[in-house]
Design a protein around this motif. Structure first.
Motif, PDB file in Angstrom:
ATOM      1  N   LYS A  12       0.950  -1.162   0.126  1.00 46.23           N
ATOM      2  CA  LYS A  12      -0.035  -0.023   0.034  1.00 46.23           C
ATOM      3  C   LYS A  12       1.063   1.151  -0.048  1.00 46.23           C
ATOM      4  CE  LYS A  12      -4.005  -2.372   1.893  1.00 46.23           C
ATOM      5  NZ  LYS A  12      -4.788  -2.433   3.131  1.00 46.23           N
ATOM      6  N   LEU A  13       1.973   1.310   0.710  1.00 46.30           N
ATOM      7  CA  LEU A  13       2.829   2.360   0.614  1.00 46.30           C
ATOM      8  C   LEU A  13       3.629   2.527  -0.734  1.00 46.30           C
ATOM      9  CD1 LEU A  13       4.126   2.230   4.430  1.00 46.30           C
ATOM     10  CD2 LEU A  13       2.504   3.458   3.545  1.00 46.30           C
ATOM     11  N   GLN A  14       3.965   1.370  -1.386  1.00 50.85           N
ATOM     12  CA  GLN A  14       4.808   1.401  -2.330  1.00 50.85           C
ATOM     13  C   GLN A  14       3.929   2.117  -3.582  1.00 50.85           C
ATOM     14  OE1 GLN A  14       5.696  -2.791  -2.683  1.00 50.85           O
ATOM     15  NE2 GLN A  14       7.713  -2.482  -1.955  1.00 50.85           N
ATOM     16  N   GLY A  15       2.769   1.993  -3.343  1.00 55.02           N
ATOM     17  CA  GLY A  15       1.658   2.622  -4.487  1.00 55.02           C
ATOM     18  C   GLY A  15       1.972   4.077  -4.485  1.00 55.02           C
ATOM     19  N   ASP A  16       2.308   4.672  -3.440  1.00 55.81           N
ATOM     20  CA  ASP A  16       2.853   6.090  -3.437  1.00 55.81           C
ATOM     21  C   ASP A  16       4.304   6.469  -3.356  1.00 55.81           C
ATOM     22  OD1 ASP A  16       0.247   7.107  -3.205  1.00 55.81           O
ATOM     23  OD2 ASP A  16       0.046   6.840  -0.957  1.00 55.81           O
ATOM     24  N   GLY A  17       5.317   5.526  -3.637  1.00 48.83           N
ATOM     25  CA  GLY A  17       6.281   5.816  -3.665  1.00 48.83           C
ATOM     26  C   GLY A  17       7.080   5.514  -2.263  1.00 48.83           C
ATOM     27  N   GLY A  18       6.307   4.917  -1.551  1.00 47.93           N
ATOM     28  CA  GLY A  18       7.085   4.960  -0.214  1.00 47.93           C
ATOM     29  C   GLY A  18       7.544   3.242  -0.010  1.00 47.93           C
ATOM     30  N   TRP A  19       8.289   3.210   1.133  1.00 49.36           N
ATOM     31  CA  TRP A  19       8.745   1.733   1.722  1.00 49.36           C
ATOM     32  C   TRP A  19       8.824   1.655   3.219  1.00 49.36           C
ATOM     33  CZ3 TRP A  19       9.929  -1.700  -2.236  1.00 49.36           C
ATOM     34  CH2 TRP A  19      10.614  -2.747  -1.637  1.00 49.36           C
ATOM     35  N   ILE A  20       8.347   0.637   3.674  1.00 42.24           N
ATOM     36  CA  ILE A  20       8.577   0.215   4.993  1.00 42.24           C
ATOM     37  C   ILE A  20       9.328  -1.138   5.020  1.00 42.24           C
ATOM     38  CG2 ILE A  20       6.305  -0.899   4.932  1.00 42.24           C
ATOM     39  CD1 ILE A  20       6.062   0.376   8.052  1.00 42.24           C
ATOM     40  N   ASP A  21       9.968  -1.154   6.039  1.00 38.96           N
ATOM     41  CA  ASP A  21      10.854  -2.411   6.380  1.00 38.96           C
ATOM     42  C   ASP A  21      10.502  -2.740   7.899  1.00 38.96           C
ATOM     43  OD1 ASP A  21      12.440  -2.689   3.881  1.00 38.96           O
ATOM     44  OD2 ASP A  21      13.803  -1.345   4.516  1.00 38.96           O
ATOM     45  N   PHE A  22      10.396  -4.043   8.131  1.00 44.66           N
ATOM     46  CA  PHE A  22       9.924  -4.397   9.082  1.00 44.66           C
ATOM     47  C   PHE A  22      11.220  -4.553  10.092  1.00 44.66           C
ATOM     48  CE2 PHE A  22      10.006  -8.277  12.261  1.00 44.66           C
ATOM     49  CZ  PHE A  22       8.936  -7.893  13.094  1.00 44.66           C
ATOM     50  N   VAL A  23      11.553  -4.373  11.340  1.00 36.01           N
ATOM     51  CA  VAL A  23      12.830  -4.442  12.085  1.00 36.01           C
ATOM     52  C   VAL A  23      12.505  -5.422  13.204  1.00 36.01           C
ATOM     53  CG1 VAL A  23      14.468  -3.148  13.519  1.00 36.01           C
ATOM     54  CG2 VAL A  23      13.481  -2.053  11.458  1.00 36.01           C
ATOM     55  N   SER A  24      11.383  -5.255  14.058  1.00 38.72           N
ATOM     56  CA  SER A  24      11.398  -6.163  15.112  1.00 38.72           C
ATOM     57  C   SER A  24       9.910  -6.016  15.584  1.00 38.72           C
ATOM     58  CB  SER A  24      12.306  -6.082  16.131  1.00 38.72           C
ATOM     59  OG  SER A  24      12.254  -4.973  16.847  1.00 38.72           O
ATOM     60  N   PHE A  25       9.269  -6.877  16.570  1.00 38.71           N
ATOM     61  CA  PHE A  25       8.301  -6.952  17.192  1.00 38.71           C
ATOM     62  C   PHE A  25       8.284  -7.542  18.338  1.00 38.71           C
ATOM     63  CE2 PHE A  25       3.851  -8.375  18.223  1.00 38.71           C
ATOM     64  CZ  PHE A  25       3.057  -7.010  18.537  1.00 38.71           C
ATOM     65  N   GLU A  26       8.546  -6.809  19.638  1.00 38.88           N
ATOM     66  CA  GLU A  26       8.661  -7.301  20.952  1.00 38.88           C
ATOM     67  C   GLU A  26       8.009  -6.633  21.854  1.00 38.88           C
ATOM     68  OE1 GLU A  26      12.950  -7.571  21.899  1.00 38.88           O
ATOM     69  OE2 GLU A  26      13.338  -8.342  19.946  1.00 38.88           O
ATOM     70  N   ASN A  27       7.208  -7.307  22.682  1.00 35.60           N
ATOM     71  CA  ASN A  27       6.439  -6.692  23.904  1.00 35.60           C
ATOM     72  C   ASN A  27       5.365  -5.642  23.459  1.00 35.60           C
ATOM     73  OD1 ASN A  27       7.843  -8.413  25.718  1.00 35.60           O
ATOM     74  ND2 ASN A  27       9.509  -6.966  25.500  1.00 35.60           N
ATOM     75  N   GLY A  28       4.880  -5.693  22.282  1.00 36.74           N
ATOM     76  CA  GLY A  28       3.723  -4.755  21.852  1.00 36.74           C
ATOM     77  C   GLY A  28       4.501  -3.511  21.261  1.00 36.74           C
ATOM     78  N   VAL A  29       5.703  -3.474  20.960  1.00 38.39           N
ATOM     79  CA  VAL A  29       6.399  -2.576  20.356  1.00 38.39           C
ATOM     80  C   VAL A  29       7.015  -3.089  18.890  1.00 38.39           C
ATOM     81  CG1 VAL A  29       8.339  -0.832  20.187  1.00 38.39           C
ATOM     82  CG2 VAL A  29       6.993  -1.681  22.510  1.00 38.39           C
ATOM     83  N   LEU A  30       6.273  -2.513  17.843  1.00 38.54           N
ATOM     84  CA  LEU A  30       6.605  -2.584  16.545  1.00 38.54           C
ATOM     85  C   LEU A  30       7.791  -1.613  15.936  1.00 38.54           C
ATOM     86  CD1 LEU A  30       6.088  -3.980  13.543  1.00 38.54           C
ATOM     87  CD2 LEU A  30       4.350  -2.280  13.358  1.00 38.54           C
ATOM     88  N   ARG A  31       9.112  -2.157  15.598  1.00 38.96           N
ATOM     89  CA  ARG A  31       9.994  -1.344  14.924  1.00 38.96           C
ATOM     90  C   ARG A  31      10.102  -1.329  13.516  1.00 38.96           C
ATOM     91  NH1 ARG A  31      11.583  -3.113  20.016  1.00 38.96           N
ATOM     92  NH2 ARG A  31      11.998  -1.631  21.484  1.00 38.96           N
ATOM     93  N   ARG A  35      11.369   4.475   4.303  1.00 40.92           N
ATOM     94  CA  ARG A  35      12.406   4.798   3.129  1.00 40.92           C
ATOM     95  C   ARG A  35      11.531   5.162   1.931  1.00 40.92           C
ATOM     96  NH1 ARG A  35      17.154   2.217   4.310  1.00 40.92           N
ATOM     97  NH2 ARG A  35      16.800   0.106   5.528  1.00 40.92           N
ATOM     98  N   GLY A  36      12.258   5.551   1.045  1.00 34.42           N
ATOM     99  CA  GLY A  36      11.505   6.295  -0.278  1.00 34.42           C
ATOM    100  C   GLY A  36      11.097   7.539   0.179  1.00 34.42           C
ATOM    101  N   GLU A  37       9.708   7.805  -0.444  1.00 36.65           N
ATOM    102  CA  GLU A  37       8.973   8.968  -0.349  1.00 36.65           C
ATOM    103  C   GLU A  37       8.563   9.114   1.417  1.00 36.65           C
ATOM    104  OE1 GLU A  37       8.437  11.592  -2.711  1.00 36.65           O
ATOM    105  OE2 GLU A  37       9.790  10.320  -3.622  1.00 36.65           O
ATOM    106  N   CYS A  38       8.308   8.094   1.874  1.00 41.14           N
ATOM    107  CA  CYS A  38       7.920   7.938   3.126  1.00 41.14           C
ATOM    108  C   CYS A  38       8.927   8.439   4.129  1.00 41.14           C
ATOM    109  CB  CYS A  38       7.845   6.567   4.060  1.00 41.14           C
ATOM    110  SG  CYS A  38       6.325   5.784   3.330  1.00 41.14           S
ATOM    111  N   SER A  39      10.268   8.717   3.625  1.00 38.91           N
ATOM    112  CA  SER A  39      11.352   8.973   4.445  1.00 38.91           C
ATOM    113  C   SER A  39      11.263  10.501   4.652  1.00 38.91           C
ATOM    114  CB  SER A  39      12.908   8.608   4.012  1.00 38.91           C
ATOM    115  OG  SER A  39      12.969   9.236   2.773  1.00 38.91           O
ATOM    116  N   LYS A  40      10.664  11.401   3.615  1.00 39.21           N
ATOM    117  CA  LYS A  40      10.721  12.630   3.856  1.00 39.21           C
ATOM    118  C   LYS A  40       9.358  13.194   3.750  1.00 39.21           C
ATOM    119  CE  LYS A  40      10.806  12.946  -1.533  1.00 39.21           C
ATOM    120  NZ  LYS A  40      11.614  13.467  -2.542  1.00 39.21           N
ATOM    121  N   CYS A  41       8.393  12.507   4.234  1.00 41.25           N
ATOM    122  CA  CYS A  41       6.903  12.947   4.379  1.00 41.25           C
ATOM    123  C   CYS A  41       6.706  13.787   5.422  1.00 41.25           C
ATOM    124  CB  CYS A  41       5.980  11.650   4.473  1.00 41.25           C
ATOM    125  SG  CYS A  41       4.282  11.580   4.423  1.00 41.25           S
ATOM    126  N   LEU A  42       6.068  14.744   5.241  1.00 40.81           N
ATOM    127  CA  LEU A  42       5.647  15.617   6.326  1.00 40.81           C
ATOM    128  C   LEU A  42       4.418  15.248   7.202  1.00 40.81           C
ATOM    129  CD1 LEU A  42       5.904  18.717   4.243  1.00 40.81           C
ATOM    130  CD2 LEU A  42       7.493  18.035   5.570  1.00 40.81           C
TER     131      LEU A  42
END
Length: 77
Positions: A12-31, A35-42
């Motif tokens: 869904k984010l790639q459709g707008d030129g954005g990118w998200i990378d999963f890092v981790s999910f522990e104790n209810g915290v999603l990291r 990247r891409g357009e998301c990295s400079k989104c206001l």
């Protein structure tokens, strides 16, 4: 959680030129890394809130999202 981010949210984010990378999910915290357009989104906070809502709706889990923006090195010039 990793499959959900990569197979549902990322396309869904790639459709707008954005990118998200999963890092981790522990104790209810999603990291994640935006990247891409998301990295400079206001209005990235609105997207983060949307992701929280989608995770709760689809997976039934409340999450806190910690994120980092990674811009390509040439955007800093």
């Amino acid at each position: 959680m990793q499959d959900y981010i990569e197979k549902i949210i990322k396309p869904k984010l790639q459709g707008d030129g954005g990118w998200i990378d999963f890092v981790s999910f522990e104790n209810g915290v999603l990291r994640v890394v935006f990247r891409g357009e998301c990295s400079k989104c206001l209005i990235l906070e609105r997207c983060v809130d949307w992701i929280k809502e989608q995770v709760e709706k689809d997976l039934g889990e409340k999450v806190k999202i910690e994120y980092e923006r990674k811009r390509p090195f040439f955007w800093n010039v």
